[in-house]
Design an enzyme around this catalytic site. Structure first.
Site, PDB file in Angstrom:
ATOM      1  N   ALA A  10       0.798  -1.232   0.000  1.00 47.62           N
ATOM      2  CA  ALA A  10       0.000   0.000   0.000  1.00 47.62           C
ATOM      3  C   ALA A  10       0.826   1.275   0.000  1.00 47.62           C
ATOM      4  O   ALA A  10       0.291   2.357   0.259  1.00 47.62           O
ATOM      5  CB  ALA A  10      -0.944   0.001   1.208  1.00 47.62           C
ATOM      6  N   ARG A  12       2.226   2.716  -2.586  1.00 46.28           N
ATOM      7  CA  ARG A  12       2.065   3.509  -3.808  1.00 46.28           C
ATOM      8  C   ARG A  12       1.048   2.841  -4.713  1.00 46.28           C
ATOM      9  O   ARG A  12       0.565   1.742  -4.443  1.00 46.28           O
ATOM     10  CB  ARG A  12       3.409   3.659  -4.533  1.00 46.28           C
ATOM     11  CG  ARG A  12       4.085   2.344  -4.825  1.00 46.28           C
ATOM     12  CD  ARG A  12       5.479   2.508  -5.384  1.00 46.28           C
ATOM     13  NE  ARG A  12       6.059   1.212  -5.723  1.00 46.28           N
ATOM     14  CZ  ARG A  12       6.894   1.020  -6.729  1.00 46.28           C
ATOM     15  NH1 ARG A  12       7.241   2.038  -7.500  1.00 46.28           N
ATOM     16  NH2 ARG A  12       7.384  -0.173  -6.976  1.00 46.28           N
ATOM     17  N   VAL A  61       5.151 -10.244   2.313  1.00 42.61           N
ATOM     18  CA  VAL A  61       3.974 -11.108   2.448  1.00 42.61           C
ATOM     19  C   VAL A  61       4.305 -12.563   2.164  1.00 42.61           C
ATOM     20  O   VAL A  61       3.555 -13.465   2.566  1.00 42.61           O
ATOM     21  CB  VAL A  61       2.823 -10.643   1.541  1.00 42.61           C
ATOM     22  CG1 VAL A  61       2.317  -9.271   1.978  1.00 42.61           C
ATOM     23  CG2 VAL A  61       3.222 -10.640   0.068  1.00 42.61           C
ATOM     24  N   ASN A  87      -3.309  -6.843  -1.970  1.00 41.42           N
ATOM     25  CA  ASN A  87      -2.908  -6.086  -3.140  1.00 41.42           C
ATOM     26  C   ASN A  87      -1.446  -6.305  -3.528  1.00 41.42           C
ATOM     27  O   ASN A  87      -1.083  -6.136  -4.689  1.00 41.42           O
ATOM     28  CB  ASN A  87      -3.150  -4.586  -2.898  1.00 41.42           C
ATOM     29  CG  ASN A  87      -2.564  -3.725  -3.986  1.00 41.42           C
ATOM     30  OD1 ASN A  87      -3.064  -3.672  -5.097  1.00 41.42           O
ATOM     31  ND2 ASN A  87      -1.472  -3.033  -3.656  1.00 41.42           N
ATOM     32  N   SER A 139      -6.297  -9.585 -11.703  1.00 44.20           N
ATOM     33  CA  SER A 139      -5.965  -8.817 -12.902  1.00 44.20           C
ATOM     34  C   SER A 139      -6.774  -9.364 -14.068  1.00 44.20           C
ATOM     35  O   SER A 139      -7.156 -10.545 -14.080  1.00 44.20           O
ATOM     36  CB  SER A 139      -4.465  -8.941 -13.211  1.00 44.20           C
ATOM     37  OG  SER A 139      -4.169  -8.447 -14.505  1.00 44.20           O
ATOM     38  N   TYR A 152       3.033 -14.220 -13.957  1.00 40.95           N
ATOM     39  CA  TYR A 152       2.114 -13.242 -13.364  1.00 40.95           C
ATOM     40  C   TYR A 152       0.662 -13.650 -13.602  1.00 40.95           C
ATOM     41  O   TYR A 152      -0.151 -13.691 -12.668  1.00 40.95           O
ATOM     42  CB  TYR A 152       2.385 -11.870 -13.963  1.00 40.95           C
ATOM     43  CG  TYR A 152       1.451 -10.784 -13.501  1.00 40.95           C
ATOM     44  CD1 TYR A 152       1.604 -10.203 -12.240  1.00 40.95           C
ATOM     45  CD2 TYR A 152       0.423 -10.331 -14.317  1.00 40.95           C
ATOM     46  CE1 TYR A 152       0.745  -9.198 -11.814  1.00 40.95           C
ATOM     47  CE2 TYR A 152      -0.434  -9.325 -13.903  1.00 40.95           C
ATOM     48  CZ  TYR A 152      -0.272  -8.764 -12.643  1.00 40.95           C
ATOM     49  OH  TYR A 152      -1.126  -7.773 -12.238  1.00 40.95           O
ATOM     50  N   THR A 155      -0.498 -16.679 -11.510  1.00 35.66           N
ATOM     51  CA  THR A 155      -0.772 -16.409 -10.096  1.00 35.66           C
ATOM     52  C   THR A 155      -2.049 -15.591  -9.932  1.00 35.66           C
ATOM     53  O   THR A 155      -2.797 -15.785  -8.967  1.00 35.66           O
ATOM     54  CB  THR A 155       0.405 -15.661  -9.443  1.00 35.66           C
ATOM     55  OG1 THR A 155       0.676 -14.450 -10.168  1.00 35.66           O
ATOM     56  CG2 THR A 155       1.654 -16.522  -9.436  1.00 35.66           C
ATOM     57  N   LYS A 156      -2.328 -14.694 -10.870  1.00 37.13           N
ATOM     58  CA  LYS A 156      -3.543 -13.898 -10.775  1.00 37.13           C
ATOM     59  C   LYS A 156      -4.780 -14.746 -11.064  1.00 37.13           C
ATOM     60  O   LYS A 156      -5.851 -14.520 -10.486  1.00 37.13           O
ATOM     61  CB  LYS A 156      -3.469 -12.701 -11.724  1.00 37.13           C
ATOM     62  CG  LYS A 156      -2.430 -11.661 -11.294  1.00 37.13           C
ATOM     63  CD  LYS A 156      -2.730 -11.117  -9.908  1.00 37.13           C
ATOM     64  CE  LYS A 156      -1.797  -9.999  -9.514  1.00 37.13           C
ATOM     65  NZ  LYS A 156      -2.124  -9.410  -8.191  1.00 37.13           N
ATOM     66  N   ILE A 185      -4.044  -0.197 -15.549  1.00 35.00           N
ATOM     67  CA  ILE A 185      -4.128   0.925 -14.614  1.00 35.00           C
ATOM     68  C   ILE A 185      -2.849   1.738 -14.705  1.00 35.00           C
ATOM     69  O   ILE A 185      -1.739   1.186 -14.713  1.00 35.00           O
ATOM     70  CB  ILE A 185      -4.334   0.424 -13.167  1.00 35.00           C
ATOM     71  CG1 ILE A 185      -5.535  -0.540 -13.107  1.00 35.00           C
ATOM     72  CG2 ILE A 185      -4.540   1.601 -12.226  1.00 35.00           C
ATOM     73  CD1 ILE A 185      -6.858   0.054 -13.537  1.00 35.00           C
TER      74      ILE A 185
END
Length: 244
Positions: A10, A12, A61, A87, A139, A152, A155-156, A185
């Site tokens: 968190a 940025r 994490v 996140n 995502s 990526y 995993t999403k 984004i």
């Protein structure tokens, strides 16, 4: 019951926007970070300056012990976590045949294992009070797939499976588990693609623009709110119509 949110990654971008908006909604917020301490402290200070409660806590994490310590610290300072937003994540472009063992396991341990570690750390209290909300950030690439971003995207996609399965498991305890799947984004993470590619992606988005971190934050706040009290196991696309 006090509302306490833990938002991973968190300092940025999307995580920052989520933390700030949750604070506006009355949550005390733990701003998790791994490397960007100054930015995380600035997010927490902004929340406090606006009259809210917040703290910045460093934790990888992927490290279960660090996550457990972070949750204990949050409980002591702010209270038990009632909302978890997973996140934190890593991304990058590399062809599948070139992914090393170290890279592969790091993607899995952060993007998927990180969610497992944080959820397991906050669940005891949620199960005890039979209440709580978990929002995982996936995502569109987890829904559609992405060339040169296989690790990526895998995993999403797994986060979506985690969301749906855990929602069924925790529903009897009145704990809701939902997911937001952002489109393209406009954050530091996508700037590496270059302006030409970003312009092309904006053109491919039906609404004709890149998303903002605040667009994703709005979706998270909704899923965490009482207005979504009958929603669980859902994947909400914040993607400007990219995937319809």
């Amino acid at each position: 019951m006090d509302r306490v949110a833990l938002v991973t990654g968190a300092s940025r971008g999307i995580g920052r926007a989520i933390a700030l908006e949750l604070a506006e909604e009355g949550y005390a917020v733990c701003v998790n970070y791994l490397e960007h301490r100054q930015q995380a402290e600035e997010v927490a200070e902004t929340i406090r300056r606006r009259g809210g409660s917040a703290m910045a806590v460093q934790a990888d994490v992927a490290d279960r012990a660090s996550v457990a310590a972070m949750v204990r610290e949050t409980e002591t300072a702010l209270g038990p976590v009632t909302l978890l937003v997973n996140n934190a994540g890593i991304a990058g472009q590399i062809q599948f045949q070139d992914i090393t063992d170290e890279q592969w396991h790091r993607y899995l341990s952060v993007n998927l294992g990180g969610a497992r570690n944080t959820i397991q750390a906050v669940l005891p209290h949620m199960l005890h009070v039979k209440a709580g909300s978990i929002v995982n950030i996936s995502s569109i690439w987890g829904l559609r797939g992405a060339s040169c971003e296989v690790a990526y995207a895998c995993t999403k996609a797994a986060l979506i499976g985690l969301t749906r399965s855990l929602a069924l498991e925790l529903a009897p305890s009145q704990i809701r588990v939902n997911c937001v799947a952002p489109g393209v984004i406009n954050t530091d993470m996508v700037q590496v693609l270059g302006q030409e590619t970003l312009c092309q992606l904006a053109e491919e988005t039906p609404l004709g623009r890149l998303g903002t971190p605040e667009d994703v934050a709005h979706a998270v706040v909704f899923l965490a709110s009482d207005k979504a009290s009958f929603l669980t196991g859902q994947v909400l696309g914040a993607d400007g119509g990219f995937i319809v």
